[in-house]
Scaffold this motif. Structure first.
Motif, PDB file in Angstrom:
ATOM      1  N   SER A 140      -1.362  10.489   1.451  1.00  0.00           N
ATOM      2  CA  SER A 140      -0.894  10.654   0.023  1.00  0.00           C
ATOM      3  C   SER A 140      -1.160  12.388  -0.723  1.00  0.00           C
ATOM      4  O   SER A 140      -0.333  12.722  -1.025  1.00  0.00           O
ATOM      5  N   GLU A 141      -2.338  12.683   0.023  1.00  0.00           N
ATOM      6  CA  GLU A 141      -2.520  14.223  -0.516  1.00  0.00           C
ATOM      7  C   GLU A 141      -1.468  15.059   0.361  1.00  0.00           C
ATOM      8  O   GLU A 141      -1.064  15.870  -0.490  1.00  0.00           O
ATOM      9  N   ALA A 142      -1.192  14.814   1.525  1.00  0.00           N
ATOM     10  CA  ALA A 142      -0.410  15.855   2.000  1.00  0.00           C
ATOM     11  C   ALA A 142       0.956  15.334   1.592  1.00  0.00           C
ATOM     12  O   ALA A 142       1.736  16.604   1.465  1.00  0.00           O
ATOM     13  N   ALA A 143       1.486  14.291   1.566  1.00  0.00           N
ATOM     14  CA  ALA A 143       2.740  13.892   0.984  1.00  0.00           C
ATOM     15  C   ALA A 143       3.043  14.610  -0.466  1.00  0.00           C
ATOM     16  O   ALA A 143       4.150  15.047  -0.640  1.00  0.00           O
ATOM     17  N   TRP A 144       2.035  14.453  -1.282  1.00  0.00           N
ATOM     18  CA  TRP A 144       2.097  14.647  -2.644  1.00  0.00           C
ATOM     19  C   TRP A 144       1.542  16.081  -3.120  1.00  0.00           C
ATOM     20  O   TRP A 144       1.792  16.529  -4.272  1.00  0.00           O
ATOM     21  N   ARG A 145       1.270  16.800  -1.949  1.00  0.00           N
ATOM     22  CA  ARG A 145       0.619  18.246  -2.303  1.00  0.00           C
ATOM     23  C   ARG A 145       1.527  18.974  -3.053  1.00  0.00           C
ATOM     24  O   ARG A 145       2.775  19.105  -2.689  1.00  0.00           O
ATOM     25  N   GLY A 146       1.115  19.606  -4.159  1.00  0.00           N
ATOM     26  CA  GLY A 146       1.903  20.513  -5.162  1.00  0.00           C
ATOM     27  C   GLY A 146       2.767  19.814  -6.050  1.00  0.00           C
ATOM     28  O   GLY A 146       3.279  20.523  -7.029  1.00  0.00           O
ATOM     29  N   ALA A 147       2.711  18.317  -6.231  1.00  0.00           N
ATOM     30  CA  ALA A 147       3.373  17.649  -7.118  1.00  0.00           C
ATOM     31  C   ALA A 147       2.579  17.804  -8.494  1.00  0.00           C
ATOM     32  O   ALA A 147       1.332  17.648  -8.530  1.00  0.00           O
ATOM     33  N   ALA A 148       3.215  17.787  -9.549  1.00  0.00           N
ATOM     34  CA  ALA A 148       2.611  17.789 -10.901  1.00  0.00           C
ATOM     35  C   ALA A 148       1.875  16.453 -11.288  1.00  0.00           C
ATOM     36  O   ALA A 148       0.969  16.625 -12.077  1.00  0.00           O
ATOM     37  N   GLN A 149       2.597  15.407 -10.719  1.00  0.00           N
ATOM     38  CA  GLN A 149       1.832  14.028 -11.031  1.00  0.00           C
ATOM     39  C   GLN A 149       1.828  13.439  -9.529  1.00  0.00           C
ATOM     40  O   GLN A 149       2.540  12.747  -9.477  1.00  0.00           O
ATOM     41  N   PRO A 150       0.827  13.716  -8.915  1.00  0.00           N
ATOM     42  CA  PRO A 150       0.723  13.033  -7.485  1.00  0.00           C
ATOM     43  C   PRO A 150       0.478  11.550  -7.643  1.00  0.00           C
ATOM     44  O   PRO A 150       0.070  11.155  -8.622  1.00  0.00           O
ATOM     45  N   SER A 151       1.129  10.759  -6.672  1.00  0.00           N
ATOM     46  CA  SER A 151       0.691   9.392  -6.487  1.00  0.00           C
ATOM     47  C   SER A 151       0.216   9.038  -5.194  1.00  0.00           C
ATOM     48  O   SER A 151      -0.261   9.576  -4.614  1.00  0.00           O
ATOM     49  N   ILE A 152       0.633   7.790  -4.824  1.00  0.00           N
ATOM     50  CA  ILE A 152       0.078   7.349  -3.464  1.00  0.00           C
ATOM     51  C   ILE A 152       1.117   6.875  -2.645  1.00  0.00           C
ATOM     52  O   ILE A 152       2.284   6.622  -3.010  1.00  0.00           O
ATOM     53  N   VAL A 153       1.049   6.948  -1.224  1.00  0.00           N
ATOM     54  CA  VAL A 153       1.972   6.271  -0.203  1.00  0.00           C
ATOM     55  C   VAL A 153       1.576   4.734   0.050  1.00  0.00           C
ATOM     56  O   VAL A 153       0.280   4.593  -0.115  1.00  0.00           O
ATOM     57  N   GLY A 154       2.376   4.044   0.656  1.00  0.00           N
ATOM     58  CA  GLY A 154       2.066   2.561   0.871  1.00  0.00           C
ATOM     59  C   GLY A 154       1.421   2.579   2.322  1.00  0.00           C
ATOM     60  O   GLY A 154       2.069   3.335   3.288  1.00  0.00           O
ATOM     61  N   VAL A 155       0.317   1.766   2.550  1.00  0.00           N
ATOM     62  CA  VAL A 155      -0.102   1.616   3.833  1.00  0.00           C
ATOM     63  C   VAL A 155      -0.560   0.328   4.084  1.00  0.00           C
ATOM     64  O   VAL A 155      -1.197  -0.400   3.444  1.00  0.00           O
ATOM     65  N   LYS A 156       0.073  -0.450   5.159  1.00  0.00           N
ATOM     66  CA  LYS A 156      -0.389  -1.784   5.513  1.00  0.00           C
ATOM     67  C   LYS A 156      -0.727  -1.836   6.975  1.00  0.00           C
ATOM     68  O   LYS A 156      -0.229  -1.106   8.028  1.00  0.00           O
ATOM     69  N   LEU A 157      -1.963  -2.142   7.373  1.00  0.00           N
ATOM     70  CA  LEU A 157      -2.407  -2.415   8.881  1.00  0.00           C
ATOM     71  C   LEU A 157      -2.191  -3.795   9.028  1.00  0.00           C
ATOM     72  O   LEU A 157      -2.604  -4.703   8.408  1.00  0.00           O
ATOM     73  N   LEU A 158      -1.698  -4.073  10.468  1.00  0.00           N
ATOM     74  CA  LEU A 158      -1.502  -5.203  10.975  1.00  0.00           C
ATOM     75  C   LEU A 158      -2.603  -5.357  12.323  1.00  0.00           C
ATOM     76  O   LEU A 158      -2.525  -4.711  13.200  1.00  0.00           O
ATOM     77  N   LEU A 159      -3.552  -6.373  12.259  1.00  0.00           N
ATOM     78  CA  LEU A 159      -4.582  -6.353  13.198  1.00  0.00           C
ATOM     79  C   LEU A 159      -3.869  -7.356  14.212  1.00  0.00           C
ATOM     80  O   LEU A 159      -2.841  -7.949  13.933  1.00  0.00           O
ATOM     81  N   PRO A 160      -4.407  -7.209  15.398  1.00  0.00           N
ATOM     82  CA  PRO A 160      -3.890  -8.072  16.764  1.00  0.00           C
ATOM     83  C   PRO A 160      -3.642  -9.554  16.517  1.00  0.00           C
ATOM     84  O   PRO A 160      -2.517  -9.958  17.222  1.00  0.00           O
ATOM     85  N   GLU A 161      -4.301 -10.202  15.718  1.00  0.00           N
ATOM     86  CA  GLU A 161      -3.887 -11.541  15.464  1.00  0.00           C
ATOM     87  C   GLU A 161      -2.741 -11.711  14.685  1.00  0.00           C
ATOM     88  O   GLU A 161      -1.969 -12.853  14.824  1.00  0.00           O
ATOM     89  N   LEU A 162      -2.046 -10.644  14.045  1.00  0.00           N
ATOM     90  CA  LEU A 162      -0.507 -10.761  13.227  1.00  0.00           C
ATOM     91  C   LEU A 162       0.210 -10.050  14.281  1.00  0.00           C
ATOM     92  O   LEU A 162       1.631 -10.331  13.791  1.00  0.00           O
TER      93      LEU A 162
END
Length: 281
Positions: free
Chosen positions: A113-135
């Protein structure tokens, strides 16, 4: 200045064996958008859907853990993340101990999020989803829905983007169609390595002449541009040349270095497509 030539692309790189967020290399979207005539707010919404197939870290006892990860980077971010830097960053987790998968997910979300929104007046976040081996066995493989343009038997002679090939029936009744092709290929902007992809075009409006559309998509074959930029170029050329009332462009590229990038751009608000890999990915 964060320009592609200053990244690790095409250079010999030492792999960090401990977590290092500074490895992420953001590249501003603006310069390429200006090339497309986008000086202000883009006429599209969407996101870049990434999949990481090679994510690993150590638990508190030093035992390796593995997961798949899905990342959603909104196209409103001022920057894309250069893919080799993303790979180097993910590899820096390999010998680093984390309390659990939730800590890994939180660290990924904060750093990207910090890298993608760097320089933005109103930075936000990116979506992150982890899938563990059982999935893992719940991860489907599915080809894009739509009518394949690749069924057309035709001559192709142009291999750099040629928007003049795009034609539409402005004097006929509008239609709604979903068209696909597996013949998208472009090349890395810095290294020249081939990028193989598929594309789905969903639109409503004057009917787009299919032969010209396929020839246009093939014309990217010798073009040098990042995945996200190619998708936006396709969107803008269709939007300008064919004047659809609604348009969505979804490109899925084969993975490189354990990462695939799948840009989605749409003229109107709608949910993002499912990040479901194709057989080639």
């Amino acid at each position: 200045m964060t320009i592609p030539e200053h990244s690790q692309l095409g250079k010999t790189s030492a792999y960090a064996d401990q977590y290092d967020a500074s490895l992420l290399f953001p590249i501003p979207r603006l310069a390429k958008r200006l090339e497309l005539g986008i000086a202000g707010m883009p006429p599209f919404l969407g996101a870049d859907l990434w999949t990481a197939f090679e994510l690993s870290w150590l638990n508190p006892r030093g035992k390796p853990q593995v997961a798949l990860a899905h990342f959603t980077v909104p196209c409103e971010t001022p920057n894309i993340i250069e893919s080799k830097s993303f790979k180097l960053y993910l590899n820096s987790f390999n010998n680093t101990r984390f309390a659990d998968a939730a800590e890994v997910q939180a660290r990924l979300r904060a750093d990207i999020s910090e890298a993608a929104w760097r320089g933005a007046a109103q930075p936000s976040i990116v979506g992150v989803k982890l899938l563990l081996p059982e999935l893992f066995d719940r991860e489907p493989v599915h080809e894009m829905d739509g009518l394949s343009l690749d069924r057309l038997d035709m001559e192709c002679t142009r291999y750099t983007p040629a928007p003049d090939l795009l034609r539409a029936a402005f004097d006929e009744q509008p239609v709604s169609e979903v068209l696909t092709s597996n013949l998208l290929k472009s090349n890395c902007l810095v290294t020249g390595q081939p990028d193989w992809g598929s594309v789905q075009i969903r639109y409503s409006g004057p009917q787009i002449e299919q032969a010209g559309l396929l020839q246009y998509l093939v014309s990217f074959r010798n073009h040098h541009e990042f995945h996200e930029q190619c998708a936006e170029r396709i969107f803008m050329d269709l939007w300008t040349q064919c004047k659809p009332a609604k348009l969505s462009v979804y490109a899925r590229y084969t993975r490189r270095g354990g990462l695939d990038i799948n840009p989605f751009r749409t003229s109107h608000p709608q949910g993002l497509p499912a990040n479901v890999r194709m057989a080639r990915q």
